[in-house]
Design a protein around this motif. Structure first.
Motif, PDB file in Angstrom:
ATOM      1  N   ILE A  27      45.372  40.160  26.117  1.00 43.66           N
ATOM      2  CA  ILE A  27      46.574  40.352  26.935  1.00 43.66           C
ATOM      3  C   ILE A  27      46.249  40.695  28.386  1.00 43.66           C
ATOM      4  O   ILE A  27      47.132  40.747  29.230  1.00 43.66           O
ATOM      5  N   ALA A  28      44.974  40.910  28.680  1.00 42.61           N
ATOM      6  CA  ALA A  28      44.568  41.237  30.049  1.00 42.61           C
ATOM      7  C   ALA A  28      44.430  39.959  30.872  1.00 42.61           C
ATOM      8  O   ALA A  28      44.264  38.864  30.342  1.00 42.61           O
ATOM      9  N   ASP A  29      44.478  40.127  32.173  1.00 47.40           N
ATOM     10  CA  ASP A  29      44.241  39.037  33.114  1.00 47.40           C
ATOM     11  C   ASP A  29      42.750  39.076  33.463  1.00 47.40           C
ATOM     12  O   ASP A  29      42.327  39.918  34.250  1.00 47.40           O
ATOM     13  N   VAL A  30      41.976  38.199  32.856  1.00 47.77           N
ATOM     14  CA  VAL A  30      40.530  38.156  33.070  1.00 47.77           C
ATOM     15  C   VAL A  30      40.236  37.004  34.028  1.00 47.77           C
ATOM     16  O   VAL A  30      40.646  35.873  33.779  1.00 47.77           O
ATOM     17  N   ARG A  31      39.543  37.322  35.133  1.00 51.12           N
ATOM     18  CA  ARG A  31      39.287  36.315  36.172  1.00 51.12           C
ATOM     19  C   ARG A  31      37.803  36.228  36.491  1.00 51.12           C
ATOM     20  O   ARG A  31      37.113  37.235  36.527  1.00 51.12           O
ATOM     21  N   LYS A  32      37.360  35.004  36.784  1.00 47.11           N
ATOM     22  CA  LYS A  32      35.989  34.781  37.272  1.00 47.11           C
ATOM     23  C   LYS A  32      36.049  34.575  38.779  1.00 47.11           C
ATOM     24  O   LYS A  32      37.014  34.024  39.299  1.00 47.11           O
ATOM     25  N   ASN A  33      34.987  35.004  39.455  1.00 51.78           N
ATOM     26  CA  ASN A  33      34.881  34.831  40.908  1.00 51.78           C
ATOM     27  C   ASN A  33      36.132  35.332  41.628  1.00 51.78           C
ATOM     28  O   ASN A  33      36.701  34.645  42.464  1.00 51.78           O
ATOM     29  N   ASP A  34      36.515  36.534  41.297  1.00 52.47           N
ATOM     30  CA  ASP A  34      37.686  37.164  41.895  1.00 52.47           C
ATOM     31  C   ASP A  34      37.295  37.819  43.223  1.00 52.47           C
ATOM     32  O   ASP A  34      36.114  38.045  43.484  1.00 52.47           O
ATOM     33  N   PHE A  35      38.266  38.100  44.043  1.00 50.58           N
ATOM     34  CA  PHE A  35      38.049  38.826  45.296  1.00 50.58           C
ATOM     35  C   PHE A  35      38.916  40.069  45.282  1.00 50.58           C
ATOM     36  O   PHE A  35      40.101  40.003  44.950  1.00 50.58           O
ATOM     37  N   ILE A  36      38.298  41.190  45.630  1.00 49.24           N
ATOM     38  CA  ILE A  36      39.018  42.458  45.689  1.00 49.24           C
ATOM     39  C   ILE A  36      38.798  43.048  47.078  1.00 49.24           C
ATOM     40  O   ILE A  36      37.669  43.121  47.563  1.00 49.24           O
ATOM     41  N   LEU A  37      39.884  43.479  47.691  1.00 51.08           N
ATOM     42  CA  LEU A  37      39.834  44.032  49.036  1.00 51.08           C
ATOM     43  C   LEU A  37      39.362  45.483  48.991  1.00 51.08           C
ATOM     44  O   LEU A  37      39.917  46.299  48.250  1.00 51.08           O
ATOM     45  N   GLY A  38      38.326  45.792  49.764  1.00 51.78           N
ATOM     46  CA  GLY A  38      37.836  47.167  49.849  1.00 51.78           C
ATOM     47  C   GLY A  38      38.859  48.045  50.536  1.00 51.78           C
ATOM     48  O   GLY A  38      39.362  47.700  51.609  1.00 51.78           O
ATOM     49  N   ILE A  39      39.185  49.182  49.948  1.00 50.02           N
ATOM     50  CA  ILE A  39      40.213  50.069  50.489  1.00 50.02           C
ATOM     51  C   ILE A  39      39.799  50.602  51.866  1.00 50.02           C
ATOM     52  O   ILE A  39      40.575  50.569  52.812  1.00 50.02           O
ATOM     53  N   LYS A  40      38.578  51.092  51.962  1.00 54.42           N
ATOM     54  CA  LYS A  40      38.122  51.685  53.223  1.00 54.42           C
ATOM     55  C   LYS A  40      37.619  50.633  54.209  1.00 54.42           C
ATOM     56  O   LYS A  40      37.883  50.722  55.402  1.00 54.42           O
ATOM     57  N   SER A  41      36.894  49.638  53.716  1.00 51.00           N
ATOM     58  CA  SER A  41      36.277  48.658  54.615  1.00 51.00           C
ATOM     59  C   SER A  41      37.233  47.549  55.046  1.00 51.00           C
ATOM     60  O   SER A  41      37.060  46.940  56.095  1.00 51.00           O
ATOM     61  N   THR A  43      37.259  44.800  53.710  1.00 46.08           N
ATOM     62  CA  THR A  43      36.487  43.586  53.481  1.00 46.08           C
ATOM     63  C   THR A  43      36.709  43.086  52.060  1.00 46.08           C
ATOM     64  O   THR A  43      36.719  43.874  51.119  1.00 46.08           O
ATOM     65  N   GLU A  44      36.877  41.769  51.930  1.00 46.50           N
ATOM     66  CA  GLU A  44      36.985  41.193  50.592  1.00 46.50           C
ATOM     67  C   GLU A  44      35.620  41.168  49.938  1.00 46.50           C
ATOM     68  O   GLU A  44      34.634  40.749  50.556  1.00 46.50           O
ATOM     69  N   ARG A  45      35.549  41.615  48.706  1.00 43.41           N
ATOM     70  CA  ARG A  45      34.318  41.608  47.921  1.00 43.41           C
ATOM     71  C   ARG A  45      34.460  40.617  46.784  1.00 43.41           C
ATOM     72  O   ARG A  45      35.461  40.617  46.085  1.00 43.41           O
ATOM     73  N   ARG A  46      33.445  39.772  46.620  1.00 45.01           N
ATOM     74  CA  ARG A  46      33.467  38.828  45.503  1.00 45.01           C
ATOM     75  C   ARG A  46      32.987  39.540  44.255  1.00 45.01           C
ATOM     76  O   ARG A  46      31.953  40.183  44.245  1.00 45.01           O
ATOM     77  N   ILE A  47      33.774  39.433  43.208  1.00 42.71           N
ATOM     78  CA  ILE A  47      33.487  40.072  41.928  1.00 42.71           C
ATOM     79  C   ILE A  47      33.225  38.959  40.916  1.00 42.71           C
ATOM     80  O   ILE A  47      33.997  38.002  40.823  1.00 42.71           O
ATOM     81  N   ASP A  48      32.134  39.093  40.155  1.00 37.83           N
ATOM     82  CA  ASP A  48      31.829  38.069  39.154  1.00 37.83           C
ATOM     83  C   ASP A  48      32.985  37.920  38.172  1.00 37.83           C
ATOM     84  O   ASP A  48      33.482  36.821  37.944  1.00 37.83           O
ATOM     85  N   ILE A  49      33.417  39.033  37.591  1.00 32.70           N
ATOM     86  CA  ILE A  49      34.495  39.017  36.598  1.00 32.70           C
ATOM     87  C   ILE A  49      35.347  40.257  36.794  1.00 32.70           C
ATOM     88  O   ILE A  49      34.813  41.357  36.953  1.00 32.70           O
ATOM     89  N   SER A  50      36.666  40.087  36.794  1.00 33.65           N
ATOM     90  CA  SER A  50      37.569  41.239  36.833  1.00 33.65           C
ATOM     91  C   SER A  50      38.475  41.179  35.609  1.00 33.65           C
ATOM     92  O   SER A  50      38.819  40.101  35.118  1.00 33.65           O
ATOM     93  N   VAL A  51      38.834  42.358  35.137  1.00 38.35           N
ATOM     94  CA  VAL A  51      39.748  42.482  34.004  1.00 38.35           C
ATOM     95  C   VAL A  51      40.886  43.375  34.484  1.00 38.35           C
ATOM     96  O   VAL A  51      40.667  44.527  34.856  1.00 38.35           O
ATOM     97  N   ARG A  52      42.088  42.823  34.512  1.00 37.18           N
ATOM     98  CA  ARG A  52      43.257  43.570  34.985  1.00 37.18           C
ATOM     99  C   ARG A  52      44.230  43.740  33.824  1.00 37.18           C
ATOM    100  O   ARG A  52      44.569  42.779  33.144  1.00 37.18           O
ATOM    101  N   THR A  53      44.655  44.984  33.639  1.00 38.24           N
ATOM    102  CA  THR A  53      45.598  45.262  32.562  1.00 38.24           C
ATOM    103  C   THR A  53      46.413  46.494  32.916  1.00 38.24           C
ATOM    104  O   THR A  53      46.158  47.152  33.929  1.00 38.24           O
ATOM    105  N   ARG A  54      47.351  46.810  32.081  1.00 41.29           N
ATOM    106  CA  ARG A  54      48.196  47.988  32.255  1.00 41.29           C
ATOM    107  C   ARG A  54      48.017  48.890  31.047  1.00 41.29           C
ATOM    108  O   ARG A  54      48.047  48.429  29.915  1.00 41.29           O
ATOM    109  N   ILE A  55      47.857  50.172  31.321  1.00 43.29           N
ATOM    110  CA  ILE A  55      47.807  51.173  30.261  1.00 43.29           C
ATOM    111  C   ILE A  55      48.864  52.205  30.616  1.00 43.29           C
ATOM    112  O   ILE A  55      48.773  52.859  31.661  1.00 43.29           O
TER     113      ILE A  55
END
Length: 70
Positions: A27-41, A43-55
């Motif tokens: 049920i999670a959103d699993v992505r390859k080659n995702d980009f996540i924006l650094g909060i402080k920097s 800067t977009e960071r390339r992430i090999d795999i991200s898993v997004r879900t709600r708890i």
């Protein structure tokens, strides 16, 4: 360990890790080659795999750097 397992390249390894998380968290959103924006920097960071879900009421993001070292 078999020769086939020893000869796996980084792309196959990343695909394997992606498939495992996709199956473990259907049920999670699993992505390859995702980009996540650094909060402080900012800067977009390339992430090999991200898993997004709600708890409960919390949005969760897990990042996986799939490194296949020799």
């Amino acid at each position: 360990m078999s020769n086939k397992a020893k000869n796996i390249d980084w792309k196959d390894y990343e695909d394997l890790i992606f498939t495992i998380y996709k199956e473990l968290e259907p049920i999670a959103d699993v992505r390859k080659n995702d980009f996540i924006l650094g909060i402080k920097s900012g800067t977009e960071r390339r992430i090999d795999i991200s898993v997004r879900t709600r708890i409960a009421t919390h949005e969760m993001v897990m990042i996986i750097q799939a490194k296949h070292y020799k």
